[in-house]
Motif scaffolding. Structure first.
Motif, PDB file in Angstrom:
ATOM      1  N   ASP A  51      -0.159   7.548   1.941  1.00 44.27           N
ATOM      2  CA  ASP A  51      -1.586   7.668   1.697  1.00 44.27           C
ATOM      3  C   ASP A  51      -2.528   7.250   3.018  1.00 44.27           C
ATOM      4  OD1 ASP A  51      -4.188   8.045   0.722  1.00 44.27           O
ATOM      5  OD2 ASP A  51      -3.673   7.226  -1.377  1.00 44.27           O
ATOM      6  N   LEU A  69       0.812  -1.354  -0.124  1.00 43.51           N
ATOM      7  CA  LEU A  69       0.010   0.021  -0.019  1.00 43.51           C
ATOM      8  C   LEU A  69       0.899   1.171   0.006  1.00 43.51           C
ATOM      9  CD1 LEU A  69      -2.827  -0.999   2.432  1.00 43.51           C
ATOM     10  CD2 LEU A  69      -2.511  -1.259  -0.105  1.00 43.51           C
ATOM     11  N   SER A  92      -8.323  -1.099  -1.872  1.00 40.23           N
ATOM     12  CA  SER A  92      -7.196  -1.817  -2.775  1.00 40.23           C
ATOM     13  C   SER A  92      -6.544  -2.839  -1.891  1.00 40.23           C
ATOM     14  CB  SER A  92      -6.068  -0.474  -3.071  1.00 40.23           C
ATOM     15  OG  SER A  92      -5.526  -0.166  -2.083  1.00 40.23           O
ATOM     16  N   VAL A 120      -8.054   3.832  -0.125  1.00 34.70           N
ATOM     17  CA  VAL A 120      -6.899   2.843   0.129  1.00 34.70           C
ATOM     18  C   VAL A 120      -7.459   1.391   0.749  1.00 34.70           C
ATOM     19  CG1 VAL A 120      -4.931   1.920   0.671  1.00 34.70           C
ATOM     20  CG2 VAL A 120      -4.892   4.446  -0.059  1.00 34.70           C
TER      21      VAL A 120
END
Length: 194
Positions: A101, A97, A109, A106
């Motif tokens: 961020d 990752l 993902s 996220v």
């Protein structure tokens, strides 16, 4: 699969060795565009991708195919009784990752199925090759070619090295998820959302 570098060449080599290609929809489309016959994992399991692709491979057909011990009487009986397909080579990769961020987007993902399949393949490395790095594709094809396409006839040390690399990769991935969630918690203190 995040990094598709070399996947069509690997797919072509595996096909020449008589292995059937099964992939998620995006990778299957890429393989088909290259003229290869590729089955979508949902066709293998009989369950389509669900929830926008969040659920793809979580099915006994997939995990049974990765975990069953070849030659083990009870496992062989289960495979026959339930029609579990044999999965001899798992090719799966995923990126850590983003380090800085903290957006909640996220979360979508985070790969759950990929690392789980890699762990299953690596656990059963006596019978399955767990391949997580495109840099290993050539060595995988060389080993399988020398073994007549039979994973069990490849060098046990080679299979173990791939398994070690697979667990190192999943551990690093889990650390990246941990770092992301810890940063998210620090940037948004308070009670967890229900």
């Amino acid at each position: 699969m995040t990094d598709k570098t070399g996947i069509t060449e690997l797919g072509a080599g595996l096909s020449r060795l008589g292995l059937r290609l099964v992939a998620t929809s995006g990778t299957a489309a890429l393989l088909r565009e290259s003229g290869l016959d590729a089955t979508v994992v949902g066709d293998l399991s009989g369950v389509p991708e669900l929830m926008g692709g969040r659920v793809r491979a979580f099915h006994p057909s997939v995990f049974g195919g990765l975990l069953y011990r070849r030659g083990h009487p009870a496992d062989e009986a289960d495979v026959r009784r339930h029609g579990v397909p044999r999965i001899d080579v798992l090719v799966c990769n995923f990126r850590d990752l983003p380090p800085d961020d903290t957006s909640e987007g996220v979360l979508d993902s985070i790969d759950v199925g990929g690392p789980a399949m890699v762990r299953a393949a690596a656990k059963n490395h006596a019978d399955v090759l767990a391949v997580v790095d495109p840099a290993d594709y050539g060595a995988v094809l060389d080993a399988l070619t020398a073994a007549g396409g039979r994973v069990g006839a490849t060098d046990p040390g080679f299979r173990r090295r791939l398994a070690v690399k697979a667990f190192v990769r999943t551990a690093a991935y889990d650390r990246s998820v941990h770092r992301f969630l810890a940063r998210l918690a620090e940037s948004r203190p308070g009670r967890p959302r229900p």
